[in-house]
Scaffold this active site. Structure first.
Site, short mmCIF file in Angstrom:
data_model
loop_
_atom_site.label_atom_id
_atom_site.label_comp_id
_atom_site.label_asym_id
_atom_site.label_seq_id
_atom_site.Cartn_x
_atom_site.Cartn_y
_atom_site.Cartn_z
N HIS A 161 -7.35 -5.68 -0.41
CA HIS A 161 -6.43 -4.95 0.39
C HIS A 161 -5.60 -5.57 1.30
O HIS A 161 -4.30 -5.65 1.38
CB HIS A 161 -6.84 -3.80 0.73
CG HIS A 161 -5.76 -2.51 0.64
ND1 HIS A 161 -5.13 -2.16 -0.77
CD2 HIS A 161 -5.16 -1.61 1.56
CE1 HIS A 161 -4.26 -1.15 -0.39
NE2 HIS A 161 -4.18 -0.83 0.99
N ASP B 108 -9.86 -5.74 -4.40
CA ASP B 108 -9.36 -4.66 -3.94
C ASP B 108 -9.91 -3.18 -4.15
O ASP B 108 -10.14 -2.66 -5.36
CB ASP B 108 -7.79 -4.42 -4.18
CG ASP B 108 -7.16 -3.58 -3.23
OD1 ASP B 108 -7.64 -2.70 -2.53
OD2 ASP B 108 -5.73 -4.01 -2.77
N SER C 259 0.73 -1.17 -0.02
CA SER C 259 0.09 0.08 -0.03
C SER C 259 0.63 1.39 -0.13
O SER C 259 1.67 1.53 -0.77
CB SER C 259 -0.99 0.05 1.29
OG SER C 259 -2.09 0.84 1.11
#
Length: 418
Positions: A393, A360, A190
């Protein structure tokens, strides 16, 4: 309970959440449902996060060697760094390949270690012959010291992810390279992918880097598939943040909890499954790991970082922090608009592995395609891309099957570069 777990999981893995908070700073708090458990776990049963450090609480207890180290950045921040020099089974190998692991926003290095040894990335890497280094960015619980500032001073929080690119990553890379004398493999998740891409685009770190694995990569956010994201993108109240004098964003403080309650009271916002709303439907999380997450996370970041990320959502570009006034930008950058990080400048022969998920909601498939457009000229044999249809995610750092689905592929990629 579903709301709290969802909200914290979304918060822990996603820096985009901050945009949501910014968008509701001016809203008066209201009573919201699903908040009885609180934001840091059950009030009667919650335990304090470990004070002894990440090694003692999460590594040596499993039979691994671990060192607690410190790195000081050029702008004075003292960062915590953990080293797992070898696997649980001693094999006599002296010189191991170093790998640096960088977490995302609102968490610290602990987030990689919440699953048991056979499921978490650092220990899997250590057991596969790597010399593992775990980074902790400024502002997180073990990286809240400075050579001249205190964390209760506003100046301590005067930074955005630009400073992570300019100071934090270089300091840690220099330290690991200095200790090992070897080029470094890198894993980011991320926000850890964004700061790496920005660094590489400016030619930084690449001389010390052997290869990079970027999980759930973030650079563009134009196609977020969540109603919350759409709402947040329509509101920008960074000026209000400045007027309120906020510098540290700490979700455990009552004022921030009230802001979340305010958000949850907005029409059409479903806070009972905020995790899925923000990050997508994660397929493979263990409830016991979620409980550990509630104890250990989230961590603080700076309000300036929040504003910077909100700017990215609205503008659809990867650029340096916009001070909002031409004069300020001219003073800082020598130009009226903040410079753009040109990702197509990343060296074409740099080995890079991308892994992204079909579920995601943050690292959306279409946005990953925009990111990959910057790599059209990349050397074919230096670029690997993995698509995991069922992953969202958080699965990339806490998925119970991440070893088989992702980590084994990361290890194979790294070893092909040796």
């Amino acid at each position: 309970m579903a709301f709290v777990r969802g909200s914290l999981l979304g918060l822990s893995a996603s820096w985009f959440f901050y945009v949501l908070v910014i968008s509701v700073l001016a809203v008066q708090p209201h009573r919201a449902h699903g908040l009885s458990r609180g934001f840091v776990g059950p009030k009667k049963t919650a335990v304090a996060p470990p004070a002894a450090g990440i090694c003692a609480s999460s590594v040596t207890v499993h039979g691994y060697k671990c060192q607690e180290l410190e790195v000081t950045t050029q702008d004075g921040y003292i960062l915590s760094l953990q080293r797992i020099p070898e696997g649980r089974v001693r094999d006599g190998v002296v010189k191991r390949q170093p790998v640096l692991i960088q977490h995302g926003l609102l968490v610290d290095g602990m987030t990689w270690l919440l699953n048991p040894p056979e499921q978490n990335l650092p220990m899997i890497l250590a057991d596969n012959g790597f010399d593992v280094w775990i980074a902790n960015t400024r502002g997180t619980r073990f990286s809240r010291r400075h050579t001249s500032l205190d964390s209760n001073q506003p100046a301590f929080w005067n930074w955005s992810w630009d400073e992570l690119v300019s100071f934090d990553l270089p300091a840690v890379f220099d330290f690991v390279y200095g200790q090992t004398g070897q080029k470094i493999d890198y894993v980011g998740h991320s926000l850890g992918t964004l700061v790496a891409l920005a660094s590489f685009s400016e030619g930084n770190l690449v001389k010390q880097l052997k290869s990079a694995a970027l999980l759930s990569p973030i650079a563009y956010l134009s196609h977020m598939s969540t109603a919350l994201g759409v709402v947040a993108a329509k509101f920008f109240v960074g000026e209000i943040v400045q007027l309120l004098g906020l510098t540290e964003f700490n979700i455990k403080e009552e004022s921030v909890r009230n802001l979340l309650k305010s958000l949850c009271a907005r029409p059409g916002v479903d806070c009972y499954d905020l995790m899925s709303a923000l990050t997508g439907k994660n397929c493979c999380l263990n409830s016991s790991t979620i409980d550990l997450l509630l104890v250990n996370e989230p961590q603080s970041t700076s309000v300036k970082n929040m504003v910077h990320l909100a700017q990215m959502v609205r503008n659809g570009i990867v650029a340096k922090y916009n001070y909002g006034r031409t004069g300020y930008n001219l003073k800082q950058y020598g130009e009226a608009s903040p410079p753009i990080y040109n990702l197509s400048n990343i060296p074409h022969d740099l080995p890079i592995f991308f892994s992204y998920g079909g579920q995601d909601a943050l690292s959306d498939v279409q946005d990953v395609m925009l990111l990959l457009d910057n790599f059209k000229a990349h050397d074919v044999d230096k670029l690997s891309v993995q698509f995991i249809k069922d992953y969202a995610h958080i699965d990339f750092i806490m998925g119970v099957n991440a070893k088989d689905v992702v980590y084994n592929q990361v290890i194979a990629f790294f070893k092909r570069q040796h």
